[in-house]
Design an enzyme around this catalytic site. Structure first.
Site, short mmCIF file in Angstrom:
data_model
loop_
_atom_site.label_atom_id
_atom_site.label_comp_id
_atom_site.label_asym_id
_atom_site.label_seq_id
_atom_site.Cartn_x
_atom_site.Cartn_y
_atom_site.Cartn_z
N TYR A 52 0.69 -0.92 -0.20
CA TYR A 52 -0.37 -0.06 -0.01
C TYR A 52 1.03 1.42 -0.01
O TYR A 52 1.04 2.53 -1.41
CB TYR A 52 -1.04 -0.03 0.95
CG TYR A 52 -1.05 0.76 1.43
CD1 TYR A 52 -2.80 1.23 0.47
CD2 TYR A 52 -2.00 2.41 1.83
CE1 TYR A 52 -3.69 2.09 0.35
CE2 TYR A 52 -2.13 3.51 2.36
CZ TYR A 52 -3.49 3.70 0.88
OH TYR A 52 -4.28 4.68 0.91
N LYS A 67 1.34 4.08 -2.90
CA LYS A 67 1.14 4.89 -2.31
C LYS A 67 2.12 6.27 -3.09
O LYS A 67 1.77 7.36 -3.41
CB LYS A 67 0.24 5.84 -1.55
CG LYS A 67 -1.04 4.76 -1.49
CD LYS A 67 -2.22 5.81 -2.54
CE LYS A 67 -3.55 4.93 -1.91
NZ LYS A 67 -4.42 5.26 -3.39
#
Length: 270
Positions: free
Chosen positions: A155, A159
């Protein structure tokens, strides 16, 4: 004059709940024509009906799965062809958990939604926006782009891609009338954690914004011509210091020589 174009449709991905739903409600209230995209047809239709009832909104629904290459390709084609004035790339996946314990499917899902789909939809939108020298692209990142952590490799890494990808696009389009905003949320009360079987206690309760608060701040940042909006950051100077240090770091790496700590200046190693 608002920076958000009124002459075409705004596509919102992941529109059936959370941040996407909040964008839909606020933009419908401002009179924008919307294309709402998500996988869950029932929730999508319910939201569109609510927008039509509350705001007399022009709100179409697009039931699609951005993990599906066929669905993604069709959407790319439509973005380059039809009259869209804006794209809000909100759809994404959490993908929290230790990498060695994660399934191939969960890893691929996060990368596909957070990186591949966002990249391809950004490209399709910008092809059309460049042609008419107008349009709005909003990419939803995360402050976790700056927070490598155990259990957050996929994750946080995805990002970080969104951060550098979007900032680079802003430089590419700096001399045009195309607007590109990066929104960097901190913790937000959405289905992000519950969809992964978590209760959200990984962050203090006081750290959370509601989706409504986040989007209201993001839209205010957009109208203020912010390239990067961090709704929960009280002091903008923190971001400015981070950017200054980043530039200093990059400049320092251009020394053209190996640093002394690696033995380049040690006579015993010559």
């Amino acid at each position: 004059m608002s920076i958000i174009p009124k002459d075409g449709r705004i596509l919102i991905t992941g529109a059936s709940s959370g941040i996407g739903e909040a964008y839909a409600i606020k933009l419908a209230g401002r009179g924008h024509k919307l294309s709402l995209l998500a996988r869950r047809k029932d929730r999508l239709e319910a939201l569109a009906q609510r927008l039509r009832s509350d705001f007399s909104a022009d709100a179409e629904t697009i039931v699609a799965d951005l993990e599906d290459a066929v669905h993604l390709g069709r959407l790319e084609e439509r973005l380059t062809r039809d009259d869209f004035s804006g794209v809000i790339n909100n759809a994404g996946a959490g993908g929290l958990g230790f990498l060695a314990d994660s399934s191939t499917q969960s890893v691929e899902r996060t990368v596909t939604l957070n990186i591949v789909a966002l990249t391809r939809l950004s490209r399709a939108a910008l092809i059309a926006f460049k042609r008419k020298n107008a349009g709005l692209l909003v990419n939803i990142g995360s402050v976790l782009a700056h927070a490598p952590s155990p259990g957050g490799a996929i994750y946080s890494g995805s990002k970080a891609f969104v951060l550098n990808f979007t900032r680079s696009l802003q430089m590419e389009f700096a001399e045009t009338d195309v607007s590109i905003q990066l929104v960097m949320p901190g913790p937000v009360r959405t289905e992000f954690f519950s969809s992964q079987g978590m209760d959200g206690s990984v962050f203090p309760a006081a750290a959370y914004l509601s989706a409504d608060e986040l989007v209201e701040a993001a839209l205010a940042g957009l109208e203020n011509r912010e390239l990067v909006t961090v709704p929960s950051l009280p002091d903008l100077q923190s971001w400015e210091r981070l950017e200054t240090i980043r530039r200093e770091f990059l400049a320092a790496t251009m020394s053209g020589k190996v640093a002394d700590r690696y033995g380049a200046g040690d006579p015993a190693l010559e």
